[in-house]
Scaffold this motif. Sequence first.
Motif, PDB file in Angstrom:
ATOM      1  N   ILE A 122       0.869  -1.183   0.000  1.00  0.00           N
ATOM      2  CA  ILE A 122       0.000   0.000   0.000  1.00  0.00           C
ATOM      3  C   ILE A 122       0.906   1.232   0.000  1.00  0.00           C
ATOM      4  O   ILE A 122       1.702   1.431   0.922  1.00  0.00           O
ATOM      5  CB  ILE A 122      -0.927   0.005   1.238  1.00  0.00           C
ATOM      6  N   ASN A 123       0.787   2.011  -1.081  1.00  0.00           N
ATOM      7  CA  ASN A 123       1.620   3.204  -1.251  1.00  0.00           C
ATOM      8  C   ASN A 123       0.797   4.449  -0.944  1.00  0.00           C
ATOM      9  O   ASN A 123      -0.320   4.592  -1.442  1.00  0.00           O
ATOM     10  CB  ASN A 123       2.087   3.308  -2.708  1.00  0.00           C
ATOM     11  N   ARG A 124       1.351   5.345  -0.155  1.00  0.00           N
ATOM     12  CA  ARG A 124       0.669   6.620   0.106  1.00  0.00           C
ATOM     13  C   ARG A 124       1.526   7.777  -0.436  1.00  0.00           C
ATOM     14  O   ARG A 124       2.654   7.980   0.017  1.00  0.00           O
ATOM     15  CB  ARG A 124       0.429   6.822   1.609  1.00  0.00           C
ATOM     16  N   TYR A 125       0.976   8.468  -1.434  1.00  0.00           N
ATOM     17  CA  TYR A 125       1.666   9.603  -2.047  1.00  0.00           C
ATOM     18  C   TYR A 125       1.070  10.880  -1.494  1.00  0.00           C
ATOM     19  O   TYR A 125      -0.139  11.094  -1.592  1.00  0.00           O
ATOM     20  CB  TYR A 125       1.446   9.636  -3.566  1.00  0.00           C
ATOM     21  N   GLU A 126       1.921  11.752  -0.932  1.00  0.00           N
ATOM     22  CA  GLU A 126       1.478  13.101  -0.630  1.00  0.00           C
ATOM     23  C   GLU A 126       2.006  13.986  -1.747  1.00  0.00           C
ATOM     24  O   GLU A 126       2.863  13.550  -2.525  1.00  0.00           O
ATOM     25  CB  GLU A 126       1.955  13.496   0.762  1.00  0.00           C
ATOM     26  N   ARG A 130       6.933  10.710  -5.379  1.00  0.00           N
ATOM     27  CA  ARG A 130       7.086  10.082  -6.699  1.00  0.00           C
ATOM     28  C   ARG A 130       7.713   8.700  -6.555  1.00  0.00           C
ATOM     29  O   ARG A 130       8.350   8.408  -5.526  1.00  0.00           O
ATOM     30  CB  ARG A 130       7.967  10.950  -7.595  1.00  0.00           C
ATOM     31  N   LEU A 131       7.541   7.903  -7.596  1.00  0.00           N
ATOM     32  CA  LEU A 131       8.190   6.585  -7.634  1.00  0.00           C
ATOM     33  C   LEU A 131       8.888   6.507  -8.976  1.00  0.00           C
ATOM     34  O   LEU A 131       8.223   6.545 -10.018  1.00  0.00           O
ATOM     35  CB  LEU A 131       7.106   5.505  -7.498  1.00  0.00           C
ATOM     36  N   SER A 132      10.197   6.445  -8.950  1.00  0.00           N
ATOM     37  CA  SER A 132      10.911   6.487 -10.226  1.00  0.00           C
ATOM     38  C   SER A 132      10.739   5.168 -10.990  1.00  0.00           C
ATOM     39  O   SER A 132      10.320   4.152 -10.418  1.00  0.00           O
ATOM     40  CB  SER A 132      12.385   6.816  -9.997  1.00  0.00           C
ATOM     41  N   THR A 156      -0.099  10.547 -12.912  1.00  0.00           N
ATOM     42  CA  THR A 156       0.302  10.069 -14.240  1.00  0.00           C
ATOM     43  C   THR A 156       1.035   8.752 -14.048  1.00  0.00           C
ATOM     44  O   THR A 156       1.910   8.650 -13.175  1.00  0.00           O
ATOM     45  CB  THR A 156       1.236  11.089 -14.916  1.00  0.00           C
ATOM     46  N   PHE A 157       0.675   7.759 -14.843  1.00  0.00           N
ATOM     47  CA  PHE A 157       1.361   6.469 -14.786  1.00  0.00           C
ATOM     48  C   PHE A 157       2.282   6.382 -15.989  1.00  0.00           C
ATOM     49  O   PHE A 157       1.846   6.521 -17.129  1.00  0.00           O
ATOM     50  CB  PHE A 157       0.319   5.351 -14.808  1.00  0.00           C
ATOM     51  N   GLN A 158       3.556   6.183 -15.719  1.00  0.00           N
ATOM     52  CA  GLN A 158       4.525   6.026 -16.808  1.00  0.00           C
ATOM     53  C   GLN A 158       4.699   4.531 -17.046  1.00  0.00           C
ATOM     54  O   GLN A 158       5.031   3.793 -16.111  1.00  0.00           O
ATOM     55  CB  GLN A 158       5.861   6.635 -16.400  1.00  0.00           C
ATOM     56  N   TYR A 189       9.100  -1.563 -17.242  1.00  0.00           N
ATOM     57  CA  TYR A 189       9.402  -0.463 -16.320  1.00  0.00           C
ATOM     58  C   TYR A 189       8.160   0.399 -16.165  1.00  0.00           C
ATOM     59  O   TYR A 189       7.406   0.612 -17.128  1.00  0.00           O
ATOM     60  CB  TYR A 189      10.551   0.379 -16.867  1.00  0.00           C
ATOM     61  N   HIS A 190       7.951   0.896 -14.960  1.00  0.00           N
ATOM     62  CA  HIS A 190       6.809   1.777 -14.713  1.00  0.00           C
ATOM     63  C   HIS A 190       7.152   2.716 -13.563  1.00  0.00           C
ATOM     64  O   HIS A 190       8.057   2.419 -12.756  1.00  0.00           O
ATOM     65  CB  HIS A 190       5.556   0.943 -14.404  1.00  0.00           C
ATOM     66  N   GLY A 191       6.420   3.803 -13.462  1.00  0.00           N
ATOM     67  CA  GLY A 191       6.677   4.758 -12.384  1.00  0.00           C
ATOM     68  C   GLY A 191       5.603   5.828 -12.332  1.00  0.00           C
ATOM     69  O   GLY A 191       4.707   5.877 -13.183  1.00  0.00           O
ATOM     70  N   VAL A 192       5.708   6.656 -11.306  1.00  0.00           N
ATOM     71  CA  VAL A 192       4.735   7.740 -11.106  1.00  0.00           C
ATOM     72  C   VAL A 192       5.530   9.018 -10.805  1.00  0.00           C
ATOM     73  O   VAL A 192       6.234   9.078  -9.786  1.00  0.00           O
ATOM     74  CB  VAL A 192       3.778   7.403  -9.925  1.00  0.00           C
ATOM     75  N   PRO A 193       5.443  10.034 -11.697  1.00  0.00           N
ATOM     76  CA  PRO A 193       6.161  11.286 -11.404  1.00  0.00           C
ATOM     77  C   PRO A 193       5.489  12.048 -10.255  1.00  0.00           C
ATOM     78  O   PRO A 193       4.399  11.686  -9.826  1.00  0.00           O
ATOM     79  CB  PRO A 193       6.060  12.069 -12.715  1.00  0.00           C
ATOM     80  N   MET A 206      -4.084  13.388  -0.816  1.00  0.00           N
ATOM     81  CA  MET A 206      -3.135  12.295  -1.047  1.00  0.00           C
ATOM     82  C   MET A 206      -3.656  11.352  -2.126  1.00  0.00           C
ATOM     83  O   MET A 206      -4.825  11.413  -2.511  1.00  0.00           O
ATOM     84  CB  MET A 206      -2.915  11.483   0.234  1.00  0.00           C
ATOM     85  N   ARG A 207      -2.776  10.494  -2.559  1.00  0.00           N
ATOM     86  CA  ARG A 207      -3.166   9.385  -3.440  1.00  0.00           C
ATOM     87  C   ARG A 207      -2.776   8.092  -2.735  1.00  0.00           C
ATOM     88  O   ARG A 207      -1.676   8.003  -2.162  1.00  0.00           O
ATOM     89  CB  ARG A 207      -2.437   9.506  -4.768  1.00  0.00           C
ATOM     90  N   LEU A 208      -3.662   7.109  -2.773  1.00  0.00           N
ATOM     91  CA  LEU A 208      -3.340   5.783  -2.246  1.00  0.00           C
ATOM     92  C   LEU A 208      -3.279   4.817  -3.409  1.00  0.00           C
ATOM     93  O   LEU A 208      -4.078   4.915  -4.349  1.00  0.00           O
ATOM     94  CB  LEU A 208      -4.417   5.336  -1.244  1.00  0.00           C
ATOM     95  N   ASN A 209      -2.334   3.916  -3.352  1.00  0.00           N
ATOM     96  CA  ASN A 209      -2.193   2.903  -4.405  1.00  0.00           C
ATOM     97  C   ASN A 209      -2.007   1.550  -3.735  1.00  0.00           C
ATOM     98  O   ASN A 209      -1.233   1.407  -2.796  1.00  0.00           O
ATOM     99  CB  ASN A 209      -0.976   3.231  -5.287  1.00  0.00           C
ATOM    100  N   LEU A 210      -2.763   0.586  -4.213  1.00  0.00           N
ATOM    101  CA  LEU A 210      -2.626  -0.793  -3.714  1.00  0.00           C
ATOM    102  C   LEU A 210      -2.025  -1.607  -4.840  1.00  0.00           C
ATOM    103  O   LEU A 210      -2.557  -1.599  -5.957  1.00  0.00           O
ATOM    104  CB  LEU A 210      -3.994  -1.393  -3.395  1.00  0.00           C
ATOM    105  N   THR A 211      -0.940  -2.295  -4.569  1.00  0.00           N
ATOM    106  CA  THR A 211      -0.312  -3.093  -5.612  1.00  0.00           C
ATOM    107  C   THR A 211      -0.297  -4.560  -5.169  1.00  0.00           C
ATOM    108  O   THR A 211       0.388  -4.899  -4.190  1.00  0.00           O
ATOM    109  CB  THR A 211       1.105  -2.589  -5.906  1.00  0.00           C
ATOM    110  N   PHE A 212      -1.077  -5.371  -5.840  1.00  0.00           N
ATOM    111  CA  PHE A 212      -1.214  -6.786  -5.484  1.00  0.00           C
ATOM    112  C   PHE A 212      -0.201  -7.610  -6.263  1.00  0.00           C
ATOM    113  O   PHE A 212      -0.071  -7.449  -7.479  1.00  0.00           O
ATOM    114  CB  PHE A 212      -2.624  -7.279  -5.807  1.00  0.00           C
ATOM    115  N   ARG A 213       0.448  -8.503  -5.556  1.00  0.00           N
ATOM    116  CA  ARG A 213       1.468  -9.357  -6.183  1.00  0.00           C
ATOM    117  C   ARG A 213       1.340 -10.807  -5.708  1.00  0.00           C
ATOM    118  O   ARG A 213       0.866 -11.051  -4.606  1.00  0.00           O
ATOM    119  CB  ARG A 213       2.874  -8.890  -5.767  1.00  0.00           C
ATOM    120  N   GLY A 214       1.796 -11.698  -6.525  1.00  0.00           N
ATOM    121  CA  GLY A 214       2.027 -13.071  -6.091  1.00  0.00           C
ATOM    122  C   GLY A 214       3.500 -13.129  -5.765  1.00  0.00           C
ATOM    123  O   GLY A 214       4.349 -13.220  -6.664  1.00  0.00           O
TER     124      GLY A 214
END
Length: 216
Positions: A122-126, A130-132, A156-158, A189-193, A206-214
């Motif tokens: 769970i990512n919290r962006y204020e 950013r996530l390179s 924006t999703f890169q 490759y992906h990221g969020v400026p 804020m923005r919240l992002n949930l990233t589900f993985r196996g």
Amino acid sequence: MSDLFDLIIPPNPPREVMADGAMLLRGAALPYETDILTAIQTIATRSPFRHMVTPGGYVMSVAMTNCGAAGWVTDRTGYRYDALDPESGQPWPVMPASFLDLAVSAATEAGYPDFMPDACLINRYEPGARLSLHQDKNERDFANPIVSVSLGLPATFQFGGLKRNDPVRKFALRHGDVAVWGGPSRLRYHGVPKLKDGEHGTVGRMRLNLTFRGAL
Ligand SMILES: O=C(O)CCC(=O)C(=O)O
């Protein structure tokens, strides 16, 4: 007659192909919004959001926590999945049923019906966070897709290629959107400026992002 059907059966929200094996499901998380936001608060009381440190010593601008059997962590020793929250020494909070439902239904719609996530970062962006550009490659089996849910402020999703310098496409991510990438796109490759400042009606500044993985 078609007017009547339009009233009874809402049109499917738009779906966008981002690349081979990668889809953007606009608004797919909206039916889960309240459950997810409530669950994030509960998770964060047990495993609070924190700014982790990369192996190179950089403090991440995105605050993170996890739920599920394994959580993604980084510190000076490297990136990894860990069954325990290193801050509490306890297992990460259990993945809520609403999270699983959403992740499985989004993956199925995107063509990955066998996906069963065991980790949710769970990512919290204020504003300014950013996530390179990076690849998700700490997971054991790349046959599993990544399912990524956006809530709150727009971003924006890169979405690039398999090499860091490949051209990058940009997609606007809004509250309720779900991106899924797997198969030939799994290691793109992906990221969020930097997140722009703003106020979201439900989620706030804020923005919240949930990233589900196996992961395991
Ligand atoms: O915040 C996002 O939309 C992407 C998150 C991400 O790339 C990650 O957690 O690996």
